[in-house]
Design a protein around this motif. Sequence first.
Motif, mmCIF file in Angstrom:
data_model
loop_
_atom_site.group_PDB
_atom_site.id
_atom_site.type_symbol
_atom_site.label_atom_id
_atom_site.label_comp_id
_atom_site.label_asym_id
_atom_site.label_seq_id
_atom_site.Cartn_x
_atom_site.Cartn_y
_atom_site.Cartn_z
ATOM 1 N N ASP A 89 0.801 27.345 -5.821
ATOM 2 C CA ASP A 89 0.016 27.115 -4.805
ATOM 3 C C ASP A 89 -0.642 25.743 -4.681
ATOM 4 N N ARG A 90 -1.154 25.500 -5.861
ATOM 5 C CA ARG A 90 -2.085 24.168 -5.868
ATOM 6 C C ARG A 90 -1.416 22.989 -5.553
ATOM 7 N N TYR A 91 -0.082 22.564 -6.023
ATOM 8 C CA TYR A 91 0.925 21.707 -5.819
ATOM 9 C C TYR A 91 1.510 21.601 -4.600
ATOM 10 N N ALA A 92 1.869 23.027 -4.180
ATOM 11 C CA ALA A 92 2.758 23.308 -2.780
ATOM 12 C C ALA A 92 1.646 22.588 -1.614
ATOM 13 N N MET A 93 0.472 22.869 -1.779
ATOM 14 C CA MET A 93 -0.658 22.344 -0.942
ATOM 15 C C MET A 93 -0.653 20.679 -0.843
ATOM 16 N N GLU A 94 -0.808 20.300 -1.991
ATOM 17 C CA GLU A 94 -0.610 18.911 -2.167
ATOM 18 C C GLU A 94 0.347 18.304 -1.540
ATOM 19 N N SER A 133 0.850 -1.141 0.000
ATOM 20 C CA SER A 133 -0.157 0.233 -0.113
ATOM 21 C C SER A 133 0.649 1.216 0.124
ATOM 22 N N TRP A 134 1.798 1.243 0.882
ATOM 23 C CA TRP A 134 2.784 2.423 0.893
ATOM 24 C C TRP A 134 3.692 2.632 -0.365
ATOM 25 N N LEU A 135 4.023 1.429 -0.853
ATOM 26 C CA LEU A 135 4.654 1.336 -2.204
ATOM 27 C C LEU A 135 4.010 2.160 -3.343
ATOM 28 N N PHE A 136 2.562 1.659 -3.469
ATOM 29 C CA PHE A 136 1.876 2.131 -4.589
ATOM 30 C C PHE A 136 1.223 3.702 -4.112
ATOM 31 N N TRP A 137 1.294 3.997 -2.933
ATOM 32 C CA TRP A 137 1.141 5.288 -2.482
ATOM 33 C C TRP A 137 2.194 6.248 -2.971
ATOM 34 N N GLN A 138 3.426 5.930 -2.838
ATOM 35 C CA GLN A 138 4.496 6.493 -3.330
ATOM 36 C C GLN A 138 4.582 6.732 -4.897
ATOM 37 N N MET A 139 4.161 5.576 -5.581
ATOM 38 C CA MET A 139 4.239 5.784 -6.889
ATOM 39 C C MET A 139 3.146 6.622 -7.570
ATOM 40 N N GLY A 140 1.958 6.734 -6.932
ATOM 41 C CA GLY A 140 0.795 7.540 -7.073
ATOM 42 C C GLY A 140 0.942 8.946 -6.702
ATOM 43 N N SER A 141 1.810 9.279 -5.683
ATOM 44 C CA SER A 141 1.954 10.615 -5.031
ATOM 45 C C SER A 141 3.140 11.556 -5.698
ATOM 46 N N ALA A 142 4.290 10.642 -6.058
ATOM 47 C CA ALA A 142 5.295 11.464 -6.552
ATOM 48 C C ALA A 142 5.193 12.307 -7.840
ATOM 49 N N PRO A 143 4.437 12.045 -8.599
ATOM 50 C CA PRO A 143 4.132 12.717 -9.748
ATOM 51 C C PRO A 143 3.670 14.270 -9.468
#
Length: 297
Positions: free
Chosen positions: A182-187, A150-160
């Motif tokens: 602002d949009r991406y800093a918040m994320e 779950s955390w492996l795929f969290w990283q793969m989906g989040s890093a972009p």
Amino acid sequence: MTDAPTAEPAEYVPPKVWTWDKESGGRFAAINRPIAGATHEAELPVGRHPFQLYSLATPNGVKVTVMFEELLAAGHSGAEYDAWLIKIDGNQFGSGFVAINPNSKIPALMDRSGPEPIRVFESGAILMHLAEKFGAFLPASGPARAECLSWLFWQMGSAPFLGGGFGHFYAYAPTKIEYAIDRYAMEVKRQLDVLDRRLADNEYLAGHEYTIADMATWPWYGALAKGLVYGAGEFLSVHEYKNVQRWTDAIAKRPAVKRGRMVNRISGDPASQLHERHDASDFDTKTQDKIGELGKG
């Protein structure tokens, strides 16, 4: 986020059908294009070890070299590898590389340890392939395995969102667009908070054991936590994420992680750059501070 009026770029009305008629601007614009496939014929070198890695020490590349060095440190001698440098300057569009990764992104791996070579691309897939092959750094079953994946795929989906989103608009885009930053800093700050909350009660992402989930996440978010990417540490107040800082520091101390960060690195202290890795002794004899001009290409 601020209450100040948003600085908008000149009004842009999208055409009915988009066409590619100019470079997009910003860093890497000269090699970006809307089509896949090879641009030129170029065979890849093949070394003597069971695994042939074609990569660069970006965060995605570091994931895999750390994994190889951790496997070797754990006594898995069958994990010996050759690491060949693929610069992101058009080399990723050579026919040999595209044959391994049709997406033309590093890292790409050829597993030649069996009767038939196996290609593996996408960093998460490479980590899983190696973990399952050697039965290491990935729990075999049950809740622990589910948590790790779950955390492996969290990283793969989040890093972009961190790299292609925040990193691009904050550091690389030809113009600064307040809304996009602002949009991406918040994320990204939300993602750091997700990690910080998880690490408040867990030594590592999957629990008490160090796994491929940590190897995948650390090169991105550990570097971010230390202000090493995009020059954005102060902007994002990364010092506030105390549990991420603790986790980052603990992983950075691992000898295999220190070695893995050096492989295919072409920037920073010359003593930290091992452009290619073909033997464990290369760390002592072939870093750029030792070979100097001979290693520049």
